[in-house]
Design a protein around this motif. Sequence first.
Motif, PDB file in Angstrom:
ATOM      1  N   VAL A 170     -12.030  17.290 -20.405  1.00  0.00           N
ATOM      2  CA  VAL A 170     -11.766  16.927 -19.854  1.00  0.00           C
ATOM      3  C   VAL A 170     -11.694  15.246 -19.999  1.00  0.00           C
ATOM      4  N   PRO A 171     -10.060  14.869 -20.076  1.00  0.00           N
ATOM      5  CA  PRO A 171      -9.409  13.231 -20.253  1.00  0.00           C
ATOM      6  C   PRO A 171     -10.863  12.793 -19.822  1.00  0.00           C
ATOM      7  N   PRO A 172     -10.977  11.345 -20.838  1.00  0.00           N
ATOM      8  CA  PRO A 172     -11.931  10.398 -20.700  1.00  0.00           C
ATOM      9  C   PRO A 172     -11.830  10.113 -18.298  1.00  0.00           C
ATOM     10  N   ARG A 173     -10.807  10.093 -17.941  1.00  0.00           N
ATOM     11  CA  ARG A 173     -10.746   8.747 -16.938  1.00  0.00           C
ATOM     12  C   ARG A 173     -10.757   9.933 -16.141  1.00  0.00           C
ATOM     13  N   ALA A 174     -10.756  10.914 -16.795  1.00  0.00           N
ATOM     14  CA  ALA A 174     -11.005  12.267 -15.192  1.00  0.00           C
ATOM     15  C   ALA A 174     -12.766  12.684 -15.322  1.00  0.00           C
ATOM     16  N   ARG A 175     -13.746  11.977 -16.497  1.00  0.00           N
ATOM     17  CA  ARG A 175     -14.538  12.969 -16.358  1.00  0.00           C
ATOM     18  C   ARG A 175     -15.251  12.937 -15.411  1.00  0.00           C
ATOM     19  N   GLU A 199     -19.691   5.946 -20.360  1.00  0.00           N
ATOM     20  CA  GLU A 199     -19.380   7.089 -20.825  1.00  0.00           C
ATOM     21  C   GLU A 199     -21.274   8.188 -21.281  1.00  0.00           C
ATOM     22  N   SER A 235     -20.713  12.936 -17.501  1.00  0.00           N
ATOM     23  CA  SER A 235     -20.529  14.634 -18.025  1.00  0.00           C
ATOM     24  C   SER A 235     -22.231  14.576 -18.010  1.00  0.00           C
TER      25      SER A 235
END
Lengths: 495, 484
Positions: free
Chosen positions: A32-37, A108, A111
Amino acid sequence: MIHTPHVDWFAISTILVLLGASFVALLGAVLVPPRARRAFAASVASLGFAGGLVTSIWLYVTSANGHLVISGAFYRDRWTMLSQIILCGIGLATTLVGAEQIARVRDEHVSEFFSLLLASAAGMAFFVGSANLMVMFLALEWFSIALYVMCAIEYDVEGSLEAGLKYLIIGSFGSAALLFGSALVYGATGRIGFAQIASAVGTQGLDHDAMLVLGLAMIIAGLGFKSSAAPFHMWTPDVYEGAPTTVTAFMSAATKVAAFALAFRVLRTAFPQELYLWGWAFAGIAVASLAIGNLAALVQRNVKRMLAYSSISHAGFLLIGLSAGSALGGRALMYYLVVYAAMAFGSFAVVAARERELGEAVTLDNLAGFGWERPFLGVAMWFFLFGFAGLPLGGGFVAKFYVLSAAYQRGWTWLVIVGVIATLVSLYYYLAVVRAMYMRPSAELRLAPVAGGSPPREPLLHAAVGLALAVSVGSLFAVEPLIDLAKHAVNSLPF
Amino acid sequence: MTISSFTSLLIWLPIGAGIAVWVLPLSRYATGSLAVLVSLLEVGIWIEQATRFDFSHHGLQFAQKTTWIKDLHVSYHVGEYGFSLWLVGLTVVAMTACIGYGFWVGRDRPRAYFGLMLFLTGATVGVFVSQDLLLFYAFFEAMLIPIYVLVGVWGGPGRLGATIKFVIYTMAGSLIMLAALIVYGLKFGTFDLVDGPTSISRWMFLGFMLAFVIKAPLFPFHGWLPDTYRQAPPEVTAVLSGVIAKAGVYGMLRIAITKFPEPTSYYRTFILALAAGALVYGSLLAFRAPDFRGVVAYSSMAQSGLIAIGLFSGTNLGYDGAVLQMVAHGLVSTALFLIAGTVERRTTADQFALLGGMAKGRPALATLLVMLGVISLAVPGSASFAGEFLILAGAFQRHWWWAVIGAVAIVLAAMYMLRLISAVLHQARGSTVSDEALDLRPGELALVVPLVGVLLALSAWPAGISHHSFAGDQPAQQVQDQFK
């Protein structure tokens, strides 16, 4: 060909759902792209815990006749399922708080956090249903390792890494004690299944066998570490203080539920003949926890540390119910766990909100004026603290009444008196927080948050605190339904 | 809705209104009006109950019972006897005056303030109508929470120390009571006050009594009283001395004496001595106190002692007088503390050294204070006289010396009350009394005059309470039968 046992997959479906969600959340860390994680992982975790709630409630309903599954390794009964329901509830609330609070500094490993949260909840769900010493140890390590990493997840925050390391070292010590105790019990009886141990003790006349008693003592010590009862509590204040507050909230609520639910099961099932031994042992540990927890809490200025010591003192109250060893004690224990979990989780969540607002550790001093600035969180904290102190603003009052009744029924009036005195002492530090939040002269108020501007909105945290508040207040009025649930759960244990 | 559910309504209406006040974003004016309206509604409900109450009927009336914790035989059981009806009446009337006072002076943070006052009303009514030990305990403790915050947030400069002292003292007593009631309930298999048997356990009796003597308070358990009464806002002090203290003595009557007849007679002399100690020592302290509130505070302690003497004399007259005196003194001290509040607002002082000469140009204040003072010192013809006379007559039947001690204390009461009146109203004008300090305003009169009116009505007809508290006018027999 290896003969595999028949597996009742449905019996462990809660664990499977949580584990599955854990894997999905972990995959999200890469795919998943970082901003949606953050949103993705939190959603997966919420769904996982909601799914766990559904399956554990379903299993609770359909497991009226408790029995062993997977060749005697796991209990499918209402004691397991009720504990799993509570654990999933705590997990869901943790997800709500974590979604806004965790890893704010660097954004960071979000997830990974949710993946670990789900994994540790799955481990706890496995732990409470374990039916033999092997599974018990396996599940204990499973959720403990996840917790060690969660404590250290904000590794650039001062104290978080230290907390993780400290928990790892002392927790491993506790695990080792449990493992060694298990080995001694196996050595004495030649059995690992809880029920088989009891029957072996009965048939072989091992009541006073030194190896068995030593093994039992070490198992008690191992469980004492996990439930942070004195004198096995040394890690608690440091770890609770250092760990990210979301993790502290989860640990203080969920670990206690898992440890006490399992402890009551293993002692009732495997060691009923030694009730006189472990009853007295836990009564002694209870008194030690009440004394140390309450007295040490009196001098704390850091609110997280104070709540950590308060959790030690509540371990003492829970142990009073446990040491009674009776069906009433079991009901008292379950009821207390529900109420305590809600209050403990809620109070740490409130601390988390203040911590984020100030950007520093919350002490009694910088709590000044909090109650007026953020009325909902203030009132909720007020309810939790008065509930902790056993005042009739919530189920905390009934819970204390219940465990003390169990002690009296066992014939231990002295333990009732000890509990009452401990409650009196505890009032001082709980009220200190109320005093700090509401009663400081206005000159002392620190109205400006460090970050400037108005405090963050945090709707999810408010929802989680509201949930905890609803449980802790509702349990005062809905005593009967809750006790009915606990009663059915206790009935699946041997008495 | 039946008349029985009115008992529950009296408890939950103010608590519900309190929560509503917390939650709803109302203006200051709307919040205060709502709180006053609810408390007036409480008075209305209570009047409706009082008119329907059958005073000749034995046993509990307006009762409601629902299981709360089946496991341990705890139930939500509420209902009223004659004497509890009067105490509930005292509570709703006094709380209305105090909530009105809070509205009149415009307390800060009105939503929190009125919410807590309403919560306190409900909890206090709950104490007087609970017929289950655990429920009684829950309400007894619940009273503490709003008082703690009311004193701690709206109190004077020394409030933080006062609240700690107050909470630790009262909780010490209450928690011992919790231990005693657990033992009682599990031993007899019921927590019900109506069905529960009597016990001969002296430990249990002492456990219960400790909570009540601290709350009342009796000598030497009054350590929390001076600080708390001085630091609390005046209307909260009025509630404390007028109503909450009565919960302590009510507990003695409803639980300690009724459920523990043997220990009661065993410890009778001891407790009468404590009560006499509170009476004499409290009166002396009141005479020495340098401030308005101090005098009234210590006089309430003395009055608690007198009421306890009436109860523990164990005679018909003593019981009747005790109930009458609880109501009469409750009203008197509520009104006196409210007047103390109005004086403090005008002069910012309540030290006698700074007061004086307030009668001149302030006829309403002077008239009301003198009337209340005169009722309080038990001038013949007043409600307090009737109550004290009955108590002393009852005590005389137990033994003559208790009556002698009581009579001496009444002389002391005359001394401290006259000293109070003269120090505030007469003598040279105090340094803090300015011409701008006006007479009582209509709003203040509307709060105090009804209380005085009720007192005058009771003075005219004290038998309204003293003959309507115990069925069949046989209090001692009723206590022995556990009010069945």
